[in-house]
Write a protein that holds these residues in place. Sequence first.
Motif, PDB file in Angstrom:
ATOM      1  N   LEU A   2       0.833  -1.205   0.000  1.00 53.98           N
ATOM      2  CA  LEU A   2       0.000   0.000   0.000  1.00 53.98           C
ATOM      3  C   LEU A   2       0.866   1.253   0.000  1.00 53.98           C
ATOM      4  CD1 LEU A   2      -2.896  -0.978   2.434  1.00 53.98           C
ATOM      5  CD2 LEU A   2      -2.955  -0.839  -0.057  1.00 53.98           C
ATOM      6  N   PHE A   3       1.933   1.262   0.801  1.00 52.14           N
ATOM      7  CA  PHE A   3       2.830   2.419   0.795  1.00 52.14           C
ATOM      8  C   PHE A   3       3.547   2.541  -0.538  1.00 52.14           C
ATOM      9  CE2 PHE A   3       7.027   4.332   1.344  1.00 52.14           C
ATOM     10  CZ  PHE A   3       6.626   5.619   1.705  1.00 52.14           C
ATOM     11  N   ALA A   4       3.979   1.425  -1.093  1.00 53.84           N
ATOM     12  CA  ALA A   4       4.718   1.468  -2.361  1.00 53.84           C
ATOM     13  C   ALA A   4       3.863   2.045  -3.490  1.00 53.84           C
ATOM     14  CB  ALA A   4       5.209   0.071  -2.735  1.00 53.84           C
ATOM     15  N   TYR A   5       2.591   1.720  -3.519  1.00 51.13           N
ATOM     16  CA  TYR A   5       1.714   2.200  -4.593  1.00 51.13           C
ATOM     17  C   TYR A   5       1.098   3.557  -4.308  1.00 51.13           C
ATOM     18  CZ  TYR A   5       1.903  -1.795  -7.653  1.00 51.13           C
ATOM     19  OH  TYR A   5       2.338  -2.739  -8.540  1.00 51.13           O
ATOM     20  N   LEU A   6       0.734   3.814  -3.057  1.00 51.95           N
ATOM     21  CA  LEU A   6      -0.003   5.032  -2.748  1.00 51.95           C
ATOM     22  C   LEU A   6       0.867   6.156  -2.190  1.00 51.95           C
ATOM     23  CD1 LEU A   6      -3.146   3.353  -1.187  1.00 51.95           C
ATOM     24  CD2 LEU A   6      -2.900   4.300  -3.479  1.00 51.95           C
ATOM     25  N   ASN A   7       2.028   5.809  -1.651  1.00 52.24           N
ATOM     26  CA  ASN A   7       2.961   6.778  -1.087  1.00 52.24           C
ATOM     27  C   ASN A   7       2.281   7.669  -0.041  1.00 52.24           C
ATOM     28  OD1 ASN A   7       5.503   7.856  -0.805  1.00 52.24           O
ATOM     29  ND2 ASN A   7       5.202   9.400  -2.385  1.00 52.24           N
TER      30      ASN A   7
ATOM     31  N   LEU B 283       6.057   2.528 -11.690  1.00 52.60           N
ATOM     32  CA  LEU B 283       4.991   3.524 -11.645  1.00 52.60           C
ATOM     33  C   LEU B 283       5.503   4.836 -11.055  1.00 52.60           C
ATOM     34  CD1 LEU B 283       1.954   4.037 -12.128  1.00 52.60           C
ATOM     35  CD2 LEU B 283       1.571   3.247  -9.805  1.00 52.60           C
ATOM     36  N   ARG B 284       6.290   4.761 -10.008  1.00 48.31           N
ATOM     37  CA  ARG B 284       6.861   5.976  -9.401  1.00 48.31           C
ATOM     38  C   ARG B 284       7.801   6.687 -10.358  1.00 48.31           C
ATOM     39  NH1 ARG B 284       8.232   5.458  -3.020  1.00 48.31           N
ATOM     40  NH2 ARG B 284       6.103   5.103  -2.356  1.00 48.31           N
ATOM     41  N   GLU B 285       8.629   5.915 -11.090  1.00 52.23           N
ATOM     42  CA  GLU B 285       9.536   6.527 -12.058  1.00 52.23           C
ATOM     43  C   GLU B 285       8.751   7.239 -13.162  1.00 52.23           C
ATOM     44  OE1 GLU B 285      12.039   3.393 -13.440  1.00 52.23           O
ATOM     45  OE2 GLU B 285      13.137   3.256 -11.541  1.00 52.23           O
ATOM     46  N   LYS B 286       7.691   6.611 -13.612  1.00 54.31           N
ATOM     47  CA  LYS B 286       6.842   7.208 -14.646  1.00 54.31           C
ATOM     48  C   LYS B 286       6.206   8.502 -14.133  1.00 54.31           C
ATOM     49  CE  LYS B 286       2.807   6.027 -17.461  1.00 54.31           C
ATOM     50  NZ  LYS B 286       1.793   4.997 -17.724  1.00 54.31           N
ATOM     51  N   GLN B 287       5.712   8.489 -12.895  1.00 51.52           N
ATOM     52  CA  GLN B 287       5.101   9.678 -12.316  1.00 51.52           C
ATOM     53  C   GLN B 287       6.138  10.780 -12.105  1.00 51.52           C
ATOM     54  OE1 GLN B 287       3.327   7.920  -8.839  1.00 51.52           O
ATOM     55  NE2 GLN B 287       1.383   7.533  -9.874  1.00 51.52           N
TER      56      GLN B 287
ATOM     57  N   TYR C 161       6.147  18.400 -16.394  1.00 48.91           N
ATOM     58  CA  TYR C 161       5.176  19.435 -16.059  1.00 48.91           C
ATOM     59  C   TYR C 161       5.868  20.647 -15.437  1.00 48.91           C
ATOM     60  CZ  TYR C 161       1.260  21.824 -13.917  1.00 48.91           C
ATOM     61  OH  TYR C 161       0.357  22.775 -13.541  1.00 48.91           O
ATOM     62  N   ARG C 162       6.799  20.397 -14.509  1.00 48.02           N
ATOM     63  CA  ARG C 162       7.517  21.500 -13.866  1.00 48.02           C
ATOM     64  C   ARG C 162       8.350  22.270 -14.870  1.00 48.02           C
ATOM     65  NH1 ARG C 162       8.093  17.753  -9.639  1.00 48.02           N
ATOM     66  NH2 ARG C 162      10.128  17.130 -10.384  1.00 48.02           N
ATOM     67  N   SER C 163       8.994  21.569 -15.793  1.00 48.07           N
ATOM     68  CA  SER C 163       9.830  22.275 -16.764  1.00 48.07           C
ATOM     69  C   SER C 163       8.978  23.096 -17.722  1.00 48.07           C
ATOM     70  CB  SER C 163      10.720  21.294 -17.530  1.00 48.07           C
ATOM     71  OG  SER C 163       9.947  20.477 -18.385  1.00 48.07           O
ATOM     72  N   SER C 164       7.782  22.629 -18.062  1.00 50.43           N
ATOM     73  CA  SER C 164       6.929  23.421 -18.949  1.00 50.43           C
ATOM     74  C   SER C 164       6.353  24.620 -18.216  1.00 50.43           C
ATOM     75  CB  SER C 164       5.797  22.565 -19.520  1.00 50.43           C
ATOM     76  OG  SER C 164       4.854  22.246 -18.528  1.00 50.43           O
TER      77      SER C 164
END
Length: 175
Positions: A33-38, A113-117, A124-127
């Motif tokens: 749960l922590f790994a997926y939801l952080n 999934l975390r790397e993708k996010q 998004y930040r750079s744009s």
Amino acid sequence: MNDEVNYKNNPLHGLSLKNLLIELVDYYGFEILFAYLNINCFKTNPSIESSVKFLKKTDWAREKVESFYLYQFKNLPNASSEQFSVPPRDRIVPEGHTPGEPAELSFEDAERLREKQAKKAAAYRSSSASGKKYGGQRSGGYASSRGGERSHPKPASSPNSNDGGRVDPWANSRK
């Protein structure tokens, strides 16, 4: 079509937050749960009681857990674009959609999934830092010349008010 029937098709209908967490923890455990939801309540001294207490106070975290329950644990198809903006408990699940078997999750998938996010957030930040979206300021509003103090935009006066051009800070809430 009766909306009440559609709400009853939602697996969250009538399910308490505590029972939802018990089901998730029994099947996946706090580590997954922590790994997926952080969400930190699943990492630091995790327990059902402390997690329920935190999730009841924190809307964004509760909605994240409820979405995880619907789309990973109950394996429902993803929500439509109109339903995506509605909180998970208020979503209408079409009649033909029935819960399936829980998704098999792993720590490797969570890391991907975390790397993708992270890549998505960096893009998004750079744009937004380029100034196109926020008029030269970064999205946090900290681009002030006053040593890191946060600058706040001035609220617009209400277009329907006869206040002589004064600023009405509550104008947006009256719409």
